[in-house]
Scaffold this active site. Structure first.
Site, PDB file in Angstrom:
ATOM      1  CG  ASP A 179      54.616  51.208 -16.295  1.00 54.93           C
ATOM      2  OD1 ASP A 179      54.834  52.053 -15.142  1.00 54.93           O
ATOM      3  OD2 ASP A 179      54.027  51.382 -17.604  1.00 54.93           O
ATOM      4  CB  THR A 199      54.427  58.000 -15.941  1.00 53.79           C
ATOM      5  OG1 THR A 199      54.111  57.319 -15.140  1.00 53.79           O
ATOM      6  CG2 THR A 199      54.634  57.847 -17.009  1.00 53.79           C
TER       7      THR A 199
END
Ligand code: GLY
Length: 337
Positions: A227, A196
């Site tokens: 998320d 990420t």
């Protein structure tokens, strides 16, 4: 007389104002941009160009993480790890200083999911588009449909993973201290599992924005979403207070609405680093110490004054900080376990 005057101000709720108006204002450091992991150095450079020219934080955080999405040497974007069926699926979100936000999840064959997320924010009445619908929207908006072929590194790593096909997604635990450069052998050995880039910025006008983009866990179950595209979990911005983003085991970030929690801790007056620490503690409390040792989560945050910080569960997380042409550096996240 003096006492009576004070009491009457107090009864109007103005005494706090009277006292605080004597405090000297905090120095504000702006513009500033911070982003997760060492890939953040290159991403920050692109963001800084915009911020340094007085451009908006929103443009900076989009164009900053596009650098990482374009990179074949990173676990973000189409060059990244596939899911366990061999397809790269991408998630991204973006948020500006006015609570406008957009995201995409389970998006395939589009090079810049962050820009599609921005279009969702700007061109639809919605916040999130997923899968085939997100891809249709992207193509209708003029984004080219890329090949579904894996990058050479990802192909090698996937073929290696297929030998055992063990379903054990592990994320963001950096086992090789001090050397964060990517190599396919690290991916195969499990030493590298960065997935990420999250970025938050404060521009010269005092406005905050954030972005987050990921390929998610390597060899994940098909359809799994983490998320990063979930506003409040992987990313949150409140222009009165601050901005935060997350990296690591997405399920555990979602469980505590991590980035929103960090911003709320900053609203209570905590420094960004202390706010990130409290959110990490919340995860450990929810999960228990032993299970927390098996995962990594890192948060980074900036506040309206341009103060910044980061915190993670265990050693190995770092983030890039940039606030001048010659100030773009990596900081190790402090850790709890
Ligand atoms: N933090 C990224 C993910 O869990 O997908």
């Amino acid at each position: 007389m003096q006492r009576r005057k004070f009491i009457s101000l107090g009864s109007l709720g103005l005494s706090a104002f009277t006292f605080s108006s004597f405090k000297s204002p905090k120095a504000i450091r702006k513009p500033i941009v911070i982003s997760t992991w060492d890939a953040g150095i290159e991403a920050n450079k692109a963001a800084w160009k915009i911020l340094n020219n007085g451009g908006p934080a929103l443009d900076a955080v989009e164009q900053g993480v596009m650098v990482t999405e374009s990179s074949q040497n990173c676990c973000v974007g189409l060059g990244a790890n596939p899911d366990r069926d061999g397809f790269v699926t991408l998630d991204a979100s973006i948020m500006d200083h006015q609570f406008n936000c957009g995201s995409v999840a389970f998006l395939e064959r589009i090079k810049h999911p962050i820009s599609v997320a921005r279009r969702v924010m700007e061109k639809t009445p919605h916040v999130m588009l997923v899968g085939e619908g997100a891809q249709q929207f992207a193509v209708a908006e003029g984004f080219p449909l890329e090949s579904e072929q894996l990058s050479d590194d990802a192909k090698r790593a996937y073929e290696n993973w297929l030998k055992k096909s063990e379903y054990k997604p592990v994320i963001n635990i950096e086992r090789t201290k001090g050397n964060h450069s990517f190599a396919p052998s690290k991916l195969e050995s499990g030493e590298w599992n960065h997935d990420t880039i999250g970025m938050v910025a404060l521009d010269a006008h005092g406005n905050l924005s954030g972005s987050c983009t990921t390929s998610g866990q390597g060899f994940k179950m098909r359809g799994r979403v983490g998320d990063s595209p979930i506003i409040g979990a992987g990313l949150f911005v409140d222009n009165e207070v601050g901005a935060a983003t997350a990296t690591g085991q997405g399920e555990d970030v979602i469980r505590i609405s991590g980035s929103h929690l960090v911003v709320e801790f900053m609203r209570q007056g905590l420094h960004p680093e202390a706010a990130c620490k409290k959110a990490v503690e919340r995860i450990i409390k929810a999960k228990g110490i032993e299970k927390s040792k098996e995962i990594q989560v890192g948060f980074i945050a900036i506040n309206k004054q341009g103060e910044y910080g980061g915190y993670c569960i265990q050693k190995g997380f770092n983030f890039a900080v940039c606030y001048a042409d010659d100030q773009n550096f990596l900081e190790d996240g402090k850790f709890i376990l």
